[in-house]
Design a protein around this motif. Structure first.
Motif, PDB file in Angstrom:
ATOM      1  N   LYS A 176       3.502 -19.174 -22.388  1.00  0.00           N
ATOM      2  CA  LYS A 176       2.463 -19.707 -21.502  1.00  0.00           C
ATOM      3  C   LYS A 176       1.885 -20.987 -22.089  1.00  0.00           C
TER       4      LYS A 176
ATOM      5  N   ASP B  78      -0.169 -25.756 -18.261  1.00  0.00           N
ATOM      6  CA  ASP B  78       0.289 -26.074 -16.911  1.00  0.00           C
ATOM      7  C   ASP B  78       1.309 -25.086 -16.364  1.00  0.00           C
ATOM      8  N   GLY B  79       1.522 -23.952 -17.012  1.00  0.00           N
ATOM      9  CA  GLY B  79       2.451 -22.958 -16.485  1.00  0.00           C
ATOM     10  C   GLY B  79       3.301 -22.347 -17.585  1.00  0.00           C
ATOM     11  N   TRP B  80       4.484 -21.872 -17.199  1.00  0.00           N
ATOM     12  CA  TRP B  80       5.385 -21.222 -18.142  1.00  0.00           C
ATOM     13  C   TRP B  80       6.470 -22.175 -18.588  1.00  0.00           C
TER      14      TRP B  80
ATOM     15  N   LYS C 269       9.988 -26.848 -18.690  1.00  0.00           N
ATOM     16  CA  LYS C 269       9.061 -26.149 -17.797  1.00  0.00           C
ATOM     17  C   LYS C 269       9.830 -25.316 -16.781  1.00  0.00           C
TER      18      LYS C 269
ATOM     19  N   ASP D 238       8.954 -22.383 -10.125  1.00  0.00           N
ATOM     20  CA  ASP D 238       9.117 -21.258  -9.197  1.00  0.00           C
ATOM     21  C   ASP D 238      10.054 -21.610  -8.052  1.00  0.00           C
TER      22      ASP D 238
END
Length: 179
Positions: free
Chosen positions: A97, A100-102, A108, A111
């Motif tokens: 984590k 700004d996300g995973w 990065k 999704d």
């Protein structure tokens, strides 16, 4: 009791728990693991690799050639640790984590495929790749012929093949529209 015996007993007890508690194909993650893939369980990575590199002290330096690709990532649950991993054939990578996300490694996770494509377009613009500049060709026939002759593969060995091909295609389209 030695450490190896303790480890074997621990693994045997975990296996017995998993066999008795769940009959479905996917084991349930431990509540401590923070990453849970969505139902489609497919994520996307924007992958930019360098094909050609330049030598540091060479006289004729050529910039590196980049390849752009989108990798579809499917996660599996590691039954030993209870964490979601992606095995790419080289090493196990664990999602981590960030603000700004995973991320998976240094890249990065997206999704949707559109997010990965947007990142690729940004990388192409940053690298000055010709694919983004193909549409910037002039609409003037004489200017296009000058570009074509300057980048002709037979006359110039260091010609930009993609630009030459794009100019030839645009000239063909302009000739077809004029008739």
């Amino acid at each position: 009791m030695t450490n190896a015996q303790r480890r074997a007993a621990l693994l045997a007890s975990r296996k017995a728990e998993m066999d008795s508690s769940s009959n479905d194909s996917k084991p349930a993650p431990k509540p401590g693991s923070a990453f849970h893939p969505h139902e489609a369980s497919a994520y996307y990575l924007a992958d930019v690799n360098t094909v050609g590199t330049f030598k540091m002290f060479a006289r004729d330096r050529t910039p590196p050639v980049y390849t752009y690709d989108i990798i579809t990532v499917h996660f599996e649950l590691n039954p030993d640790t209870g964490t979601w991993i992606w095995f790419d054939g080289k090493k196990n990578q664990f999602p981590r984590k960030t603000q700004d996300g995973w991320r998976l490694g240094s890249r990065k996770l997206h999704d949707t495929r559109e997010g990965a494509e947007a990142e690729l377009q940004h990388a192409m613009a940053k690298n000055g790749d010709r694919v983004t500049k193909v549409h910037d060709l002039p609409d003037d026939m004489t200017a296009l012929k000058k570009i074509r002759s300057a980048h002709h593969p037979d006359r110039n060995p260091a010609a930009d093949q993609d630009l030459y091909q794009a100019v030839v295609e645009k000239l063909d389209r302009m000739r077809a529209q004029a008739q």
